[in-house]
Design an enzyme around this catalytic site. Sequence first.
Site, mmCIF file in Angstrom:
data_model
loop_
_atom_site.group_PDB
_atom_site.id
_atom_site.type_symbol
_atom_site.label_atom_id
_atom_site.label_comp_id
_atom_site.label_asym_id
_atom_site.label_seq_id
_atom_site.Cartn_x
_atom_site.Cartn_y
_atom_site.Cartn_z
ATOM 1 N N SER A 143 1.318 -1.205 -0.088
ATOM 2 C CA SER A 143 0.201 -0.173 -0.517
ATOM 3 C C SER A 143 0.740 0.948 -0.409
ATOM 4 O O SER A 143 1.904 1.657 0.710
ATOM 5 C CB SER A 143 -1.233 0.084 1.330
ATOM 6 O OG SER A 143 -1.462 1.301 1.283
ATOM 7 N N TYR A 157 -2.058 -0.016 10.138
ATOM 8 C CA TYR A 157 -2.088 -0.739 8.791
ATOM 9 C C TYR A 157 -0.920 -0.553 8.438
ATOM 10 O O TYR A 157 -0.747 -1.197 7.247
ATOM 11 C CB TYR A 157 -3.405 -0.395 7.988
ATOM 12 C CG TYR A 157 -3.624 -1.031 6.983
ATOM 13 C CD1 TYR A 157 -3.696 -2.213 6.158
ATOM 14 C CD2 TYR A 157 -3.235 0.188 5.949
ATOM 15 C CE1 TYR A 157 -4.300 -1.837 5.529
ATOM 16 C CE2 TYR A 157 -3.570 0.461 4.086
ATOM 17 C CZ TYR A 157 -4.171 -1.491 4.327
ATOM 18 O OH TYR A 157 -4.183 -0.676 2.832
HETATM 19 P P1 NAP Z 1 -11.562 -5.823 -0.345
HETATM 20 O O1 NAP Z 1 -12.501 -4.589 -1.136
HETATM 21 O O2 NAP Z 1 -11.683 -5.147 1.160
HETATM 22 O O3 NAP Z 1 -11.412 -7.150 -0.404
HETATM 23 C C1 NAP Z 1 -10.675 -7.811 0.705
HETATM 24 C C2 NAP Z 1 -10.651 -9.250 -0.064
HETATM 25 O O4 NAP Z 1 -9.616 -9.911 1.226
HETATM 26 C C3 NAP Z 1 -12.137 -9.749 0.257
HETATM 27 O O5 NAP Z 1 -11.305 -10.753 -0.528
HETATM 28 C C4 NAP Z 1 -11.685 -10.983 1.355
HETATM 29 O O6 NAP Z 1 -12.797 -11.862 1.666
HETATM 30 C C5 NAP Z 1 -10.609 -10.868 1.712
HETATM 31 N N1 NAP Z 1 -10.088 -11.449 3.060
HETATM 32 C C6 NAP Z 1 -10.170 -10.441 4.624
HETATM 33 N N2 NAP Z 1 -9.175 -11.007 5.023
HETATM 34 C C7 NAP Z 1 -9.069 -12.810 5.218
HETATM 35 C C8 NAP Z 1 -8.313 -13.484 5.715
HETATM 36 N N3 NAP Z 1 -7.977 -12.819 7.305
HETATM 37 N N4 NAP Z 1 -8.158 -14.384 4.777
HETATM 38 C C9 NAP Z 1 -8.583 -14.647 3.471
HETATM 39 N N5 NAP Z 1 -8.867 -13.784 2.909
HETATM 40 C C10 NAP Z 1 -9.381 -12.811 3.463
HETATM 41 O O7 NAP Z 1 -10.005 -5.166 0.031
HETATM 42 P P2 NAP Z 1 -9.135 -4.042 -1.913
HETATM 43 O O8 NAP Z 1 -9.140 -2.649 -1.186
HETATM 44 O O9 NAP Z 1 -9.301 -4.612 -2.987
HETATM 45 O O10 NAP Z 1 -7.668 -4.430 -0.884
HETATM 46 C C11 NAP Z 1 -6.749 -5.915 -0.866
HETATM 47 C C12 NAP Z 1 -5.702 -5.545 -1.112
HETATM 48 O O11 NAP Z 1 -5.277 -3.901 -1.323
HETATM 49 C C13 NAP Z 1 -5.478 -5.489 0.865
HETATM 50 O O12 NAP Z 1 -4.203 -6.226 1.068
HETATM 51 C C14 NAP Z 1 -4.866 -4.250 0.951
HETATM 52 O O13 NAP Z 1 -4.145 -3.681 1.932
HETATM 53 C C15 NAP Z 1 -4.103 -2.967 -0.445
HETATM 54 N N6 NAP Z 1 -4.870 -2.030 -0.746
HETATM 55 C C16 NAP Z 1 -6.260 -1.137 -0.945
HETATM 56 C C17 NAP Z 1 -5.994 -0.317 -0.993
HETATM 57 C C18 NAP Z 1 -7.211 0.775 -1.556
HETATM 58 O O14 NAP Z 1 -7.765 1.862 -1.804
HETATM 59 N N7 NAP Z 1 -8.955 -0.011 -1.571
HETATM 60 C C19 NAP Z 1 -5.153 0.357 -1.254
HETATM 61 C C20 NAP Z 1 -4.041 0.291 -0.643
HETATM 62 C C21 NAP Z 1 -3.873 -1.107 -0.628
HETATM 63 P P3 NAP Z 1 -14.422 -11.884 2.204
HETATM 64 O O15 NAP Z 1 -15.005 -11.116 0.359
HETATM 65 O O16 NAP Z 1 -14.841 -13.305 1.950
HETATM 66 O O17 NAP Z 1 -14.507 -10.799 3.198
#
Ligand code: NAP
Length: 248
Positions: A143, A157
């Site tokens: 991130s 985080y």
């Molecule tokens: P999201 O839409 O909240 O999706 C999270 C995903 O992770 C879902 O598929 C969820 O499964 C799964 N998950 C959560 N806890 C888990 C666990 N303990 N074991 C296995 N799976 C788990 O998040 P996103 O924004 O796509 O983020 C994905 C990655 O990108 C993360 O690492 C996040 O830190 C990083 N990121 C995101 C952003 C942003 O702005 N969106 C920015 C920087 C970094 P369920 O659907 O079953 O709950």
Amino acid sequence: MPKVMIITGASRGIGAATARLAATAGYDIAINYVGNQQAAEGVAAEVRAAGRRAIVHQADVSDEAAVIGLFDATETELGPITALVNNAGILFTQGRFETFDADRLRRVVEVNVLGAMFCAREAVRRMSTTNGGPGGAIVNVSSAASYLGSPNEFVDYAATKGAMDSMTIGLAKELAQDGVRINAVRPGLIRTEIHASSGDPGRVDRLEENVPMGRGGEAEEVASVIMWLLSESASYVTGDFINVSGGR
Ligand code: NAP
């Protein structure tokens, strides 16, 4: 050799967008999720509609035995694993660091750090050519928080993503002659459901004017960079980072 990818947290957001692109790039895919089976099945259906094989596998990445189960099931059902997208991640309500209790701190570290380590370790054990594996590539989804620090939002985080960055550097050097490349993407403000967990579902709309490009990003814009890092086009890239943050 068939291309087989595990994507942790592929039911939604960046993981799901990566699964869609990976299917068009010829990967068979293990779609991991923790609670949202229906969404995971929906992503798998899209992968199959694109002509590739998909399995759906529930596993909490912070549970070592469950992670080993995910990798074993993938090998049994799809074949040797050649790519890991270490994507599952969580964050909690925005606030000041001194208010965060032990349960919260423990959980964010367990999922974002320990979970990513379990998955990277299983991938390396099975991919490393030194261990008789086929070689492969890992992309860690870090991130922009790792270099911004996320003050007054979620320093905990941000620190977990810093740990992921260090793992990326060290593991890349350790595996540089074992046929496994390890890189990371550092997304900025991306439109997914993760922001609702921070208590601020409109976070991207609220903050996007501060992004040099003047807008939030889409999950697909992160997924395409992940796919490039996994591809042969990035064959001489390891231990490196691509910020996907609109200049933030
Ligand atoms: P999201 O839409 O909240 O999706 C999270 C995903 O992770 C879902 O598929 C969820 O499964 C799964 N998950 C959560 N806890 C888990 C666990 N303990 N074991 C296995 N799976 C788990 O998040 P996103 O924004 O796509 O983020 C994905 C990655 O990108 C993360 O690492 C996040 O830190 C990083 N990121 C995101 C952003 C942003 O702005 N969106 C920015 C920087 C970094 P369920 O659907 O079953 O709950």
